[in-house]
Write a protein that holds these residues in place. Structure first.
Motif, mmCIF file in Angstrom:
data_model
loop_
_atom_site.group_PDB
_atom_site.id
_atom_site.type_symbol
_atom_site.label_atom_id
_atom_site.label_comp_id
_atom_site.label_asym_id
_atom_site.label_seq_id
_atom_site.Cartn_x
_atom_site.Cartn_y
_atom_site.Cartn_z
ATOM 1 N N PHE A 113 -2.315 -3.691 -7.963
ATOM 2 C CA PHE A 113 -0.910 -3.412 -7.684
ATOM 3 C C PHE A 113 -0.077 -4.678 -7.835
ATOM 4 O O PHE A 113 -0.498 -5.764 -7.451
ATOM 5 C CB PHE A 113 -0.746 -2.875 -6.258
ATOM 6 N N SER A 114 1.123 -4.533 -8.366
ATOM 7 C CA SER A 114 2.069 -5.649 -8.429
ATOM 8 C C SER A 114 2.659 -5.838 -7.029
ATOM 9 O O SER A 114 2.490 -4.986 -6.149
ATOM 10 C CB SER A 114 3.189 -5.349 -9.425
ATOM 11 N N GLU A 116 5.759 -5.604 -6.189
ATOM 12 C CA GLU A 116 6.732 -4.530 -5.961
ATOM 13 C C GLU A 116 6.024 -3.231 -5.559
ATOM 14 O O GLU A 116 6.457 -2.539 -4.635
ATOM 15 C CB GLU A 116 7.557 -4.300 -7.241
ATOM 16 N N GLU A 117 4.917 -2.920 -6.251
ATOM 17 C CA GLU A 117 4.164 -1.709 -5.906
ATOM 18 C C GLU A 117 3.558 -1.819 -4.513
ATOM 19 O O GLU A 117 3.563 -0.849 -3.747
ATOM 20 C CB GLU A 117 3.057 -1.478 -6.939
ATOM 21 N N SER A 118 3.053 -2.999 -4.163
ATOM 22 C CA SER A 118 2.475 -3.199 -2.835
ATOM 23 C C SER A 118 3.523 -2.992 -1.744
ATOM 24 O O SER A 118 3.265 -2.354 -0.729
ATOM 25 C CB SER A 118 1.878 -4.610 -2.707
ATOM 26 N N SER A 120 6.190 -1.173 -1.951
ATOM 27 C CA SER A 120 6.486 0.255 -1.917
ATOM 28 C C SER A 120 5.422 1.010 -1.116
ATOM 29 O O SER A 120 5.726 1.857 -0.275
ATOM 30 C CB SER A 120 6.563 0.797 -3.351
ATOM 31 N N PRO A 148 4.166 7.897 -7.053
ATOM 32 C CA PRO A 148 4.572 6.506 -7.270
ATOM 33 C C PRO A 148 5.367 6.283 -8.550
ATOM 34 O O PRO A 148 6.030 5.271 -8.692
ATOM 35 C CB PRO A 148 3.247 5.745 -7.298
ATOM 36 N N SER A 149 5.313 7.225 -9.484
ATOM 37 C CA SER A 149 6.064 7.029 -10.728
ATOM 38 C C SER A 149 7.570 7.045 -10.474
ATOM 39 O O SER A 149 8.332 6.402 -11.197
ATOM 40 C CB SER A 149 5.678 8.104 -11.752
ATOM 41 N N LYS A 151 8.546 6.783 -7.038
ATOM 42 C CA LYS A 151 8.611 6.197 -5.687
ATOM 43 C C LYS A 151 9.305 7.122 -4.701
ATOM 44 O O LYS A 151 10.206 6.724 -3.963
ATOM 45 C CB LYS A 151 9.300 4.834 -5.732
#
Length: 200
Positions: A113-114, A116-118, A120, A148-149, A151
């Motif tokens: 995960f990036s 930003e994804e983390s 989120s 998640p696509s 969010k």
């Protein structure tokens, strides 16, 4: 060299008294097929050298095994680090057999995960934990399904059914589910802990 029928007993005992802690990729036994269908097994007794110039004294428990089974110790070299490719693993096995586990980070689009994804994911986890704590009772179970696509939360629910894993009724369960391509990623949490599971 050891008798095949003794292999399991010896390996179990050696794993107890002389574990290969820093060499988990190295297999304990080397197997060779000889002429006439015979099999030759060689076992690693213990780590004999910390470096090429310093021999380590045979541990007492290992010496007892050597004496009991009339083993003939010798020194050999093994690879210090796990192979990072199949080609490297094949080369390692010419010296002594090792295990090879292909890396999973870059296979068919599976990556970590990036930041930003983390962030989120953490925000959705916080929502799930707040949801679990929002009921009229002290602890409830909660589930949140996320796409998640985009969010966005697709669905969420709670209940007050206690798990048989938590007979004291002090811990609820929180699940955060997110669609990841063709699968789901799952995050689990309770009021005490939080745990990430790879795609399930």
């Amino acid at each position: 060299m050891i008798e095949p029928k003794l292999a399991n007993v010896l390996v179990r005992r050696l794993n107890q008294i002389a574990p290969l802690e820093d060499l988990r990729h190295v297999k304990r036994i080397q197997k060779k097929n000889l002429e006439g269908g015979k099999i030759q097994l060689t076992v690693i007794l213990y780590l004999a050298c910390e470096n090429e110039n310093q021999l380590i004294k045979v541990p007492q428990d290992v010496q007892e095994l050597i004496d009991s089974y009339k083993l003939s110790p010798f020194i050999t070299k093994v690879c210090k680090y796990a192979a990072s490719s199949k080609e490297e693993w094949e080369e390692q096995c010419k010296l002594w057999p090792t295990s090879y586990h292909p890396p999973t980070f870059n296979i068919d689009g599976i990556t970590g995960f990036s930041n930003e994804e983390s962030q989120s994911i953490y925000s959705f986890m916080r929502f799930a934990i707040e949801l679990a704590s929002s009921g009229s009772v002290v602890v409830v179970n909660a589930a949140v399904i996320v796409d998640p696509s985009v969010k966005q939360i697709i669905a969420s629910a709670t209940d007050q059914i206690y798990s048989w894993h938590a007979p004291d009724k002090t811990t609820g369960k929180v699940l955060l589910l997110g669609k990841l391509k063709d699968g789901l990623y799952c995050l689990g949490s309770s009021k005490r802990t939080s745990l990430y599971h790879p795609p399930c």
